[in-house]
Design an enzyme around this catalytic site. Structure first.
Site, PDB file in Angstrom:
ATOM      1  N   CYS A 132       0.845  -1.194   0.000  1.00 43.78           N
ATOM      2  CA  CYS A 132       0.000   0.000   0.000  1.00 43.78           C
ATOM      3  C   CYS A 132       0.883   1.247   0.000  1.00 43.78           C
ATOM      4  CB  CYS A 132      -0.917   0.000   1.218  1.00 43.78           C
ATOM      5  SG  CYS A 132      -1.892   1.509   1.407  1.00 43.78           S
ATOM      6  N   CYS A 135      -0.344   3.939   2.540  1.00 48.34           N
ATOM      7  CA  CYS A 135      -0.062   3.602   3.937  1.00 48.34           C
ATOM      8  C   CYS A 135       1.424   3.750   4.259  1.00 48.34           C
ATOM      9  CB  CYS A 135      -0.494   2.167   4.227  1.00 48.34           C
ATOM     10  SG  CYS A 135      -2.129   1.723   3.620  1.00 48.34           S
ATOM     11  N   ASP A 136       2.288   3.339   3.337  1.00 47.00           N
ATOM     12  CA  ASP A 136       3.701   3.163   3.683  1.00 47.00           C
ATOM     13  C   ASP A 136       4.662   3.952   2.801  1.00 47.00           C
ATOM     14  OD1 ASP A 136       2.875   1.184   5.592  1.00 47.00           O
ATOM     15  OD2 ASP A 136       2.694  -0.254   3.947  1.00 47.00           O
TER      16      ASP A 136
END
Length: 306
Positions: A132, A135-136
């Site tokens: 992701c 997200c990251d």
């Protein structure tokens, strides 16, 4: 002894389908509970921009899901987030879901567990492998990353990574060509910060002192191998149905999806399906919302007719 909760309808999954089903269940005066093993929103949370949802010409995936969740909360539907369902029994007139903290029983269940990303498997494991970008991705500003996958997700997420300030993207695809939309391919390679390799697979990762330093790649057509210096890997290799909880209890297709009827009924009485877990040709947020609507209304009809 775990506490027991009884309701009219259990909803497994808190993505667009599950949240919509909860809204319709609440409006039908059903007592419903959502059980979600992660956080509500599902894979939409990892979508940078949603541009095909009516009323929102362009909206961040997390923001869209935050609004859906607020709608559900406003109707008073309990949402048990980050709860692991350890046991699910769909047989009989009363269905049971046991989580790590409680036991839930209901005569109707809506399965809206969606799909999950295909994991990237390599001989060497490391913490710098992600699925992701939203997200990251932020910690990789100024660094080099490898993106595995050649579809729209791989290219869209690569563009998003560049927007975060990632210095360079090396994109690999095992097939002879990339499958993403031409516009996305043009935009990525026109950036001057991305390089693509088809017929290329990830052989292994080079980790030094707990940090990823390089990816070992192979051209499957020529056999050539090389070392690509990277600080992180993002894999977008497709998705598979999230059916582990009920695979042995309900009819599935060979691919693992639920063959639902037009009213979203499954092979078991009182069990309905909605969203990406359903066998269907198009998986969009809007089709998931439609499934959730039909599943909740069908559950209400089923309960009323008992």
């Amino acid at each position: 002894m775990k506490p027991e909760h009884h309701c009219d309808c259990l909803i497994l999954g808190g993505g667009p389908a599950g949240l919509t089903a909860a809204i319709y269940a609440a409006r039908a005066k059903l007592s419903a509970v959502i059980l979600e093993s992660n956080i509500t929103g599902g894979l939409v949370n990892s979508t940078y921009i949603v541009e095909n949802f009516p009323s929102y010409p362009s909206i961040h995936g997390m923001e869209l899901m935050r609004r859906m969740r607020a709608h559900v909360d406003g109707l008073g539907v309990p949402v048990e987030e980050v709860c692991a369902v350890e046991r699910l029994d769909l047989a009989g007139k009363v269905k049971t879901a046991e989580t790590d903290e409680a036991v839930y029983r209901a005569p109707a269940v809506i399965l809206a567990t969606g799909r999950k990303p295909v994991a990237l498997e390599t001989p060497t494991e490391c913490d710098q492998v992600h699925h992701c970008a939203i997200c990251d991705g932020a910690p990789y500003a100024g660094k080099r990353v490898l993106v595995a996958g050649g579809g729209n997700s791989a290219f869209d997420e690569s563009l998003y990574l560049l927007s975060l300030g990632v210095a360079h993207v090396t994109l690999i695809e095992v097939m002879p060509r990339f499958f993403a939309a031409a516009a996305a391919q043009e935009a990525l390679f026109a950036s001057g910060k991305a390089q693509g390799h088809t017929e290329t697979r990830l052989v292994d990762l080079e980790v030094t002192g707990g940090r990823l330093t390089a990816a070992l790649l192979e051209n499957t057509a020529t056999g050539e191998t090389w070392r690509e210096p990277v600080d992180g890997v993002f894999a977008f290799l497709g998705q598979i149905p999230n059916n582990a909880l009920f695979a042995e209890q309900i009819e599935l297709t060979k691919a693992g999806y639920i063959p639902a009827a037009v009213d979203m009924a499954t092979s078991l009485p009182g069990v309905f399906a909605a969203g990406d877990i359903v066998d269907k040709p198009f998986r969009q947020i809007t089709t998931a919302v439609a499934d959730g609507t039909v599943a909740a209304l069908s559950a209400e009809r089923f309960l009323r007719g008992r």
